[in-house]
Motif scaffolding. Structure first.
Motif, PDB file in Angstrom:
ATOM      1  N   SER A  96       0.727  -1.040   0.087  1.00 56.99           N
ATOM      2  CA  SER A  96       0.052   0.072   0.057  1.00 56.99           C
ATOM      3  C   SER A  96       0.858   1.429  -0.075  1.00 56.99           C
ATOM      4  O   SER A  96       0.471   2.249  -0.517  1.00 56.99           O
ATOM      5  CB  SER A  96      -0.983  -0.055   1.394  1.00 56.99           C
ATOM      6  N   LEU A  97       1.943   1.070   1.045  1.00 56.95           N
ATOM      7  CA  LEU A  97       2.786   2.515   0.792  1.00 56.95           C
ATOM      8  C   LEU A  97       3.381   2.554  -0.501  1.00 56.95           C
ATOM      9  O   LEU A  97       3.394   3.759  -1.038  1.00 56.95           O
ATOM     10  CB  LEU A  97       3.966   2.197   1.891  1.00 56.95           C
ATOM     11  N   SER A  98       3.975   1.728  -1.312  1.00 55.46           N
ATOM     12  CA  SER A  98       4.257   1.963  -2.691  1.00 55.46           C
ATOM     13  C   SER A  98       3.174   2.508  -3.290  1.00 55.46           C
ATOM     14  O   SER A  98       3.362   3.343  -4.156  1.00 55.46           O
ATOM     15  CB  SER A  98       4.777   0.335  -3.149  1.00 55.46           C
ATOM     16  N   ARG A  99       2.346   1.786  -3.517  1.00 55.20           N
ATOM     17  CA  ARG A  99       1.045   2.240  -4.291  1.00 55.20           C
ATOM     18  C   ARG A  99       0.753   3.729  -3.962  1.00 55.20           C
ATOM     19  O   ARG A  99       0.459   4.519  -4.957  1.00 55.20           O
ATOM     20  CB  ARG A  99      -0.173   1.433  -4.291  1.00 55.20           C
ATOM     21  N   ALA A 103       0.589   6.898  -6.201  1.00 60.47           N
ATOM     22  CA  ALA A 103      -0.634   8.048  -6.287  1.00 60.47           C
ATOM     23  C   ALA A 103      -0.564   9.199  -5.607  1.00 60.47           C
ATOM     24  O   ALA A 103      -1.110  10.336  -6.363  1.00 60.47           O
ATOM     25  CB  ALA A 103      -1.832   7.452  -5.334  1.00 60.47           C
ATOM     26  N   LEU A 104       0.444   9.650  -4.780  1.00 61.71           N
ATOM     27  CA  LEU A 104       0.878  11.037  -4.561  1.00 61.71           C
ATOM     28  C   LEU A 104       1.509  11.677  -6.032  1.00 61.71           C
ATOM     29  O   LEU A 104       1.070  12.766  -5.787  1.00 61.71           O
ATOM     30  CB  LEU A 104       1.825  11.074  -3.289  1.00 61.71           C
ATOM     31  N   GLU A 123      -5.949  15.372   0.362  1.00 60.36           N
ATOM     32  CA  GLU A 123      -6.083  14.406  -0.617  1.00 60.36           C
ATOM     33  C   GLU A 123      -4.857  13.446  -0.627  1.00 60.36           C
ATOM     34  O   GLU A 123      -4.803  12.351  -1.328  1.00 60.36           O
ATOM     35  CB  GLU A 123      -6.133  15.065  -1.987  1.00 60.36           C
ATOM     36  N   VAL A 124      -3.746  13.663   0.233  1.00 62.22           N
ATOM     37  CA  VAL A 124      -2.722  12.903   0.407  1.00 62.22           C
ATOM     38  C   VAL A 124      -3.211  11.365   0.637  1.00 62.22           C
ATOM     39  O   VAL A 124      -3.791  10.975   1.492  1.00 62.22           O
ATOM     40  CB  VAL A 124      -1.629  13.289   1.491  1.00 62.22           C
ATOM     41  N   PRO A 125      -2.632  10.406  -0.025  1.00 59.72           N
ATOM     42  CA  PRO A 125      -2.866   9.123   0.237  1.00 59.72           C
ATOM     43  C   PRO A 125      -2.926   8.428   1.496  1.00 59.72           C
ATOM     44  O   PRO A 125      -1.744   8.909   2.232  1.00 59.72           O
ATOM     45  CB  PRO A 125      -2.153   8.049  -1.036  1.00 59.72           C
ATOM     46  N   TYR A 131       3.552  11.825   6.929  1.00 56.85           N
ATOM     47  CA  TYR A 131       4.729  11.668   6.581  1.00 56.85           C
ATOM     48  C   TYR A 131       5.435  12.240   5.525  1.00 56.85           C
ATOM     49  O   TYR A 131       6.551  12.115   5.095  1.00 56.85           O
ATOM     50  CB  TYR A 131       4.873   9.949   6.323  1.00 56.85           C
ATOM     51  N   VAL A 132       4.760  13.160   4.893  1.00 55.27           N
ATOM     52  CA  VAL A 132       5.162  14.114   3.976  1.00 55.27           C
ATOM     53  C   VAL A 132       4.749  15.694   4.049  1.00 55.27           C
ATOM     54  O   VAL A 132       4.038  15.760   4.557  1.00 55.27           O
ATOM     55  CB  VAL A 132       4.397  13.707   2.543  1.00 55.27           C
TER      56      VAL A 132
END
Ligand SMILES: [Fe+2]
Ligand SMILES: [Fe+2]
Length: 530
Positions: A96-99, A103-104, A123-125, A131-132
């Protein structure tokens, strides 16, 4: 074998693993690990299950060395299928993190058009929330930075996935690590021990200090089932004593690739530690047995797997006083912080250094100098050449620096003056940028662009530019990946027609014609400075 004291045999390989894959630097930070998991590991797994015979043929083809093919030595489709199922089931949060990183990137491409980024935080996934930080550069190009220290504290970082696989080897032949998982059973004794654990120091101390069998067995928490396998890795025979340099100037020794030990009477410095184990071979070399018990400084030039090798570093950790790494750009996916990464792995004294910064030691100094290019034009700051001064001698270790902008070294020369000996990497073809960084790219890079952006060191003209700029008296071409004990991380086989050989031959010839000592290092070398 219950009485007495034992050493770890000098031919015991200790492969650090993350989730069954060889632990190179992008498998430690959660974000780069998640991308490698979905874009490298799972893709190789799928491809192997689909056509194991393609992989078996590819690993025998020298032209495909280092490619995305599993080198399993025997067909293991069922085991690889199980690995896929386990990965999909147990690593779903990392998938999920990679996906969500993809998406971001998509969100920023579609919605960040120069206006305030504030509304986009909503809207950040999901996996990346908190974390961003979202940012523009000065050309209004959007991107994000990862808050790396928080990611290491999150469920995305799990040190329980880390293990050490112990086995004995008798030759340099090892499968390429980026594309071959280490399946249980085929790589000796797997110890489920996090890299940061002091238990590993207790184990690796046994290379030089003996331990009672019960003591180390208790320290490692070995179950009875492992007993005989573990005991087979021990010996009562002590290693040869290390004879330190005790002259008045300095001595350097080449251990292969970019690994060089500089010793003065009081201080020793080890660059880019990548070491061979000790076993019979036609190629003479220094090994783990040829290092002092204390390493005052370990210097890392950059974050490529042939220059920062956890396999070697973990085994030396208890001997290292200070490990010096280049400072990262701070949160870019392609440029994880080496300081944070090493601290996660149990290294206590990690010092970051920036361009032109200096560390003084008795009788000398270490200065970080710019390291140019060699990263496919990605914004990676974690790279440094090092100028070592000892007494009246100045040695410049340029690693894979690709001298694409000679003016920079002209400015550097004005600050540091002439250099006696230059060590320069000339792997001037280099892999395309996707070889290491492909899994981090969330949009496909066209083949032509990929092949134009290479991980290439200096060619003849560029290396000669450095020799002339710094008015060197000695030139050593190194970091060429030629030593066979690096095959598992490099997979390079040159012929006389390979550009790195042609260009480095020309450099040596030109230098020798000008009265400059010049040599392409291979295997081992010792020079005493006076
Ligand atoms: Fe490199
Ligand atoms: Fe390199």
């Amino acid at each position: 074998m219950n009485r007495g004291s034992y050493y770890l045999k000098p031919d015991v390989v200790a492969e650090p693993l993350v989730d069954g894959w060889y632990a190179w630097a992008h498998l430690i930070p959660p974000a780069t690990f998640s991308r490698n998991l979905t874009e490298r590991h799972l893709k190789i797994i799928e491809s192997y299950i689909e056509s194991p015979e393609t992989h078996e043929a590819a690993v025998k083809d020298p032209k495909l060395l280092g490619g995305p093919f599993m080198d399993l030595r025997q067909r293991r489709v069922e085991d690889v299928r199980k690995l896929r199922e386990r990965t999909l089931r147990e690593r779903s949060h990392l998938i999920s993190l990679s996906r969500d990183i993809e998406a971001l990137d998509r969100l920023l491409r579609e919605k960040a058009a120069g206006f305030s980024l504030e509304p986009l935080y909503a809207e950040v996934p999901q996996a990346l929330r908190g974390y961003v930080e979202l940012v523009y550069d000065l050309n209004n190009q959007p991107s994000f930075r990862l808050i790396e220290p928080l990611l290491y504290k999150s469920p995305f970082y799990n040190c329980q996935l880390q293990a050490i696989a112990l086995s004995e080897i008798s030759s340099d032949d090892r499968p390429f690590v980026l594309s071959t998982p280490r399946l249980e059973d085929d790589h000796g004794l797997h110890l489920q021990i996090p890299f940061a654990s002091e238990r590993l120091d207790a184990l690796f101390r046994m290379k030089r200090e003996p331990s009672a069998l019960n003591a180390i067995r208790d320290a490692l928490d070995l179950g009875n089932g492992h007993d005989s396998r573990f005991q087979s890795l021990l010996t009562a025979e002590p290693p040869p004593p290390y004879v330190a340099y005790d002259g008045d100037a300095a001595r350097w020794r080449y251990f292969g690739h970019a690994c060089i030990l500089l010793e003065t009477r009081g201080v020793n410095v080890l660059l880019d530690p990548v070491l061979s184990y000790t076993y019979e071979s036609d190629i003479s070399r220094y090994t783990y047995d040829d290092l002092p018990d204390v390493l005052d400084y370990v210097l890392i030039t950059h974050n490529h797997q042939d220059h920062i090798l956890f396999e070697t570093l973990l085994q030396l950790r208890h001997r290292i006083r200070q490990i010096v790494v280049p400072r990262s750009s701070g949160g870019a996916l392609q440029d994880p912080s080496l300081k944070l990464l090493l601290k996660q792995c149990g290294f206590q004294n990690v010092m970051e250094i920036s361009e032109m910064e200096e560390i003084a030691f008795p009788g000398g100094s270490i200065t970080a100098l710019p390291f140019l290019g060699e990263h496919g034009d990605l914004n990676v700051l974690t790279k440094s050449a090092y100028l070592l001064r000892t007494g009246k001698h100045k040695l410049l270790f340029a690693a894979d620096s690709c001298n694409i902008s000679p003016e920079i070294y002209r400015h550097v020369h004005r600050e540091v003056g002439d250099v006696d000996a230059l060590f320069v990497g000339m792997e001037c073809d280099g892999a395309p940028v996707s070889w290491i960084y492909g899994p981090l790219l969330t949009q496909r890079l066209e083949r032509q662009k990929d092949h134009s952006r290479r991980l290439a060191g200096s060619n003849y003209e560029r290396a000669l530019g450095m020799v002339e700029q710094f008015r060197c008296k000695e030139v050593y071409v190194y970091a060429m990946g030629q030593e066979p004990w690096l095959n598992h991380v490099m997979s390079i086989k040159y012929t006389e027609k390979s550009n790195p050989i042609i260009h480095s031959n020309r450099l040596m010839e030109t230098c020798q014609n000008r009265g400059i000592t010049a040599e392409r290092l291979f295997g081992e070398k010792e020079i005493l400075l006076h």
